[in-house]
Scaffold this motif. Structure first.
Motif, PDB file in Angstrom:
ATOM      1  N   GLU A  12      14.435  36.503 -10.091  1.00  0.00           N
ATOM      2  CA  GLU A  12      14.667  37.780 -10.772  1.00  0.00           C
ATOM      3  C   GLU A  12      16.126  38.208 -10.624  1.00  0.00           C
ATOM      4  O   GLU A  12      16.433  39.379 -10.457  1.00  0.00           O
ATOM      5  CB  GLU A  12      13.750  38.883 -10.174  1.00  0.00           C
ATOM      6  CG  GLU A  12      12.272  38.607 -10.181  1.00  0.00           C
ATOM      7  CD  GLU A  12      11.618  38.734 -11.558  1.00  0.00           C
ATOM      8  OE1 GLU A  12      12.346  39.004 -12.537  1.00  0.00           O
ATOM      9  OE2 GLU A  12      10.394  38.550 -11.633  1.00  0.00           O
ATOM     10  N   ASP A  41      10.117  34.931  -2.934  1.00  0.00           N
ATOM     11  CA  ASP A  41       9.080  33.901  -2.926  1.00  0.00           C
ATOM     12  C   ASP A  41       9.669  32.548  -3.346  1.00  0.00           C
ATOM     13  O   ASP A  41       9.226  31.948  -4.317  1.00  0.00           O
ATOM     14  CB  ASP A  41       7.971  34.383  -3.883  1.00  0.00           C
ATOM     15  CG  ASP A  41       6.780  33.457  -3.917  1.00  0.00           C
ATOM     16  OD1 ASP A  41       6.684  32.580  -3.046  1.00  0.00           O
ATOM     17  OD2 ASP A  41       5.933  33.629  -4.826  1.00  0.00           O
ATOM     18  N   LYS A 128      -0.676  38.893 -24.074  1.00  0.00           N
ATOM     19  CA  LYS A 128      -0.861  39.220 -22.660  1.00  0.00           C
ATOM     20  C   LYS A 128      -1.733  40.487 -22.518  1.00  0.00           C
ATOM     21  O   LYS A 128      -2.584  40.565 -21.636  1.00  0.00           O
ATOM     22  CB  LYS A 128       0.508  39.459 -22.036  1.00  0.00           C
ATOM     23  CG  LYS A 128       0.454  39.504 -20.553  1.00  0.00           C
ATOM     24  CD  LYS A 128       1.828  39.390 -19.961  1.00  0.00           C
ATOM     25  CE  LYS A 128       1.671  38.981 -18.532  1.00  0.00           C
ATOM     26  NZ  LYS A 128       2.691  38.092 -18.087  1.00  0.00           N
ATOM     27  N   THR A 201       8.371  36.032 -17.524  1.00  0.00           N
ATOM     28  CA  THR A 201       7.108  36.225 -16.817  1.00  0.00           C
ATOM     29  C   THR A 201       6.714  34.920 -16.104  1.00  0.00           C
ATOM     30  O   THR A 201       7.041  33.832 -16.581  1.00  0.00           O
ATOM     31  CB  THR A 201       5.984  36.662 -17.782  1.00  0.00           C
ATOM     32  OG1 THR A 201       4.766  36.733 -17.038  1.00  0.00           O
ATOM     33  CG2 THR A 201       5.814  35.711 -18.941  1.00  0.00           C
TER      34      THR A 201
END
Ligand code: UDP
Ligand code: MG
Length: 236
Positions: A12, A41, A128, A201
């Motif tokens: 990100e 992560d 989505k 995403t």
């Protein structure tokens, strides 16, 4: 410490600086003590470098970096374990959640143990939105639940509620149900939602549908087999 903001981050890099400026402003306005815990992560872009730099100039920022990408539930778990605040607030790193909604969650915290954001006007691609509506419907049916939007990361928890929680991969989608199973009071409040401006995403129908269905069956089983007893009397 009053508040711990826990934010999972996976690639990100362009979102971190704008998020920090919005979030910092909102938290400073609240006038409560806080920390921001980023859980990287296993990002493979510049996210960790940017987080490290942010932490070096702001003591309120903490960073946990995973060796590899281990998924959003693992990131939440590490953040929950590190959190020192009485209230833990989770949100996404991608600016889709609006820090301005935090006071709305906090307002309900006295009355409830867990307050979940409900993205009543979701700003995502239609595919989505539709697949998520179907997923929530199936989830509620099969697990006899009535949560409108379990997938919204913007949530607030009393920290004690998280202490006994044993998480498994994929379980971040079922946190409200797991909290209710532990006897905590859970509610939902409407929050705003914004389109993703930077980055991509991490989820698509393909990588969600089968796994999250298996996870749902696990939660349904856990709910059905949950120990639920009241002691009437104890002698000695
Ligand atoms: N995320 C993560 N690990 C992953 C996948 C996602 O930490 O394996 C983070 C991601 O960086 C973001 C949040 O979880 O902060 C939600 O992910 P995303 O925005 O891709 O989900 P969506 O909003 O599209 O459902
Ligand atoms: Mg997102």
């Amino acid at each position: 410490m009053d508040l711990s903001i826990v934010i999972p981050v996976y690639n990100e890099e362009d979102n971190i600086v704008p998020l920090l400026s919005e979030l910092g402003m909102e938290l400073d306005r609240l006038g409560r003590s806080y920390e921001i815990i980023f859980v990287d992560d296993g990002s493979r872009d510049r996210s960790f470098e940017i987080l490290k730099k942010a932490a070096s100039s702001n003591e309120k920022i903490r960073v946990i970096r995973f060796k590899q990408n281990r998924g959003q539930t693992a990131a939440f778990d590490a953040g929950f374990k590190a959190a020192l605040g009485d209230i833990v607030i989770t949100m996404d790193a991608d600016l889709q959640n609006d820090p301005k909604d935090i006071p709305r969650l906090l307002e309900k915290m006295g009355e409830f143990d867990v307050v979940c954001g409900w993205r009543h006007k979701r700003r995502d691609p239609w595919i989505k939105i539709v697949s998520s509506k179907i997923a929530n419907f199936v989830r509620n049916k099969l697990s006899q639940e009535d949560i409108i939007d379990t997938g919204c990361s913007l949530k607030a928890y009393r920290r004690e509620c998280l202490e006994r929680l044993k998480l498994f991969k994929g379980m971040h989608r079922f946190l409200p149900t797991l909290m209710k199973m532990d006897g905590y009071k859970v509610t939902e409040v409407t929050v705003s939602h914004r389109p993703r401006r930077f980055g991509k995403t991490k989820y698509n129908i393909r990588n969600r549908i089968v796994r999250s269905f298996i996870d749902l069956l696990a939660v349904r089983w856990m709910k059905g087999r949950h120990l639920d007893y009241e002691i009437e009397e104890v002698i000695r």
